[in-house]
Motif scaffolding. Sequence first.
Motif, mmCIF file in Angstrom:
data_model
loop_
_atom_site.group_PDB
_atom_site.id
_atom_site.type_symbol
_atom_site.label_atom_id
_atom_site.label_comp_id
_atom_site.label_asym_id
_atom_site.label_seq_id
_atom_site.Cartn_x
_atom_site.Cartn_y
_atom_site.Cartn_z
ATOM 1 N N LYS A 271 1.046 -1.207 -0.145
ATOM 2 C CA LYS A 271 0.122 0.045 0.177
ATOM 3 C C LYS A 271 0.758 1.231 -0.155
ATOM 4 O O LYS A 271 0.510 2.282 -0.639
ATOM 5 C CB LYS A 271 -0.960 0.062 1.367
ATOM 6 N N GLU B 211 2.338 1.752 -3.620
ATOM 7 C CA GLU B 211 1.277 2.219 -4.364
ATOM 8 C C GLU B 211 0.882 3.863 -4.243
ATOM 9 O O GLU B 211 0.836 4.583 -4.896
ATOM 10 C CB GLU B 211 -0.187 1.422 -4.256
ATOM 11 N N PHE B 212 1.135 3.994 -2.793
ATOM 12 C CA PHE B 212 0.817 5.507 -2.507
ATOM 13 C C PHE B 212 2.061 6.345 -3.085
ATOM 14 O O PHE B 212 1.916 7.403 -3.593
ATOM 15 C CB PHE B 212 0.687 5.731 -0.984
ATOM 16 N N ARG C 68 3.824 5.700 -5.479
ATOM 17 C CA ARG C 68 3.892 5.793 -7.114
ATOM 18 C C ARG C 68 2.573 6.831 -7.527
ATOM 19 O O ARG C 68 2.787 7.548 -8.519
ATOM 20 C CB ARG C 68 3.705 4.387 -7.609
ATOM 21 N N ALA C 69 1.602 6.815 -6.629
ATOM 22 C CA ALA C 69 0.362 7.509 -7.144
ATOM 23 C C ALA C 69 0.496 8.725 -6.895
ATOM 24 O O ALA C 69 -0.193 9.728 -7.280
ATOM 25 C CB ALA C 69 -0.984 6.916 -6.456
ATOM 26 N N GLN C 70 1.340 9.089 -5.551
ATOM 27 C CA GLN C 70 1.304 10.467 -5.205
ATOM 28 C C GLN C 70 2.628 10.956 -4.774
ATOM 29 O O GLN C 70 3.113 11.122 -3.606
ATOM 30 C CB GLN C 70 0.301 10.675 -3.811
#
Length: 118
Positions: A84, A87-88, A90-92
Amino acid sequence: MNEDEIKGTAKDAAGKIKDAVGGLAGDEELQAEGKAAQITGKAQKFYGAAKDSIGAAVDTARDALGHATAVDDMTGTAERVSEKFNEFVRAQPVLAMLGTAAAGYALALLIHGGSRRR
């Protein structure tokens, strides 16, 4: 040193070069890109180091408890948290950089805040 730490080190170094070249050329945009790359690289190195530390702690706990079911549950939880977090980041990436900077600043205050000369 894991892949994230290596990539983070490379991004940080490339950012330093961009920053320096931008400074020499008077190109503020290139300098800003360099500084951003440095922050991104440092955040990625921090993430890689944290991932290694969590993995080492889980391995140590598993060895100490003789591969108990609770440790296996912790391993699964740590892996999910790590996924998680990845993912965070990479996304933000900007928010992750700001969070890393804030955590570093808070740590510096904790370490050096009480040692001020009066």
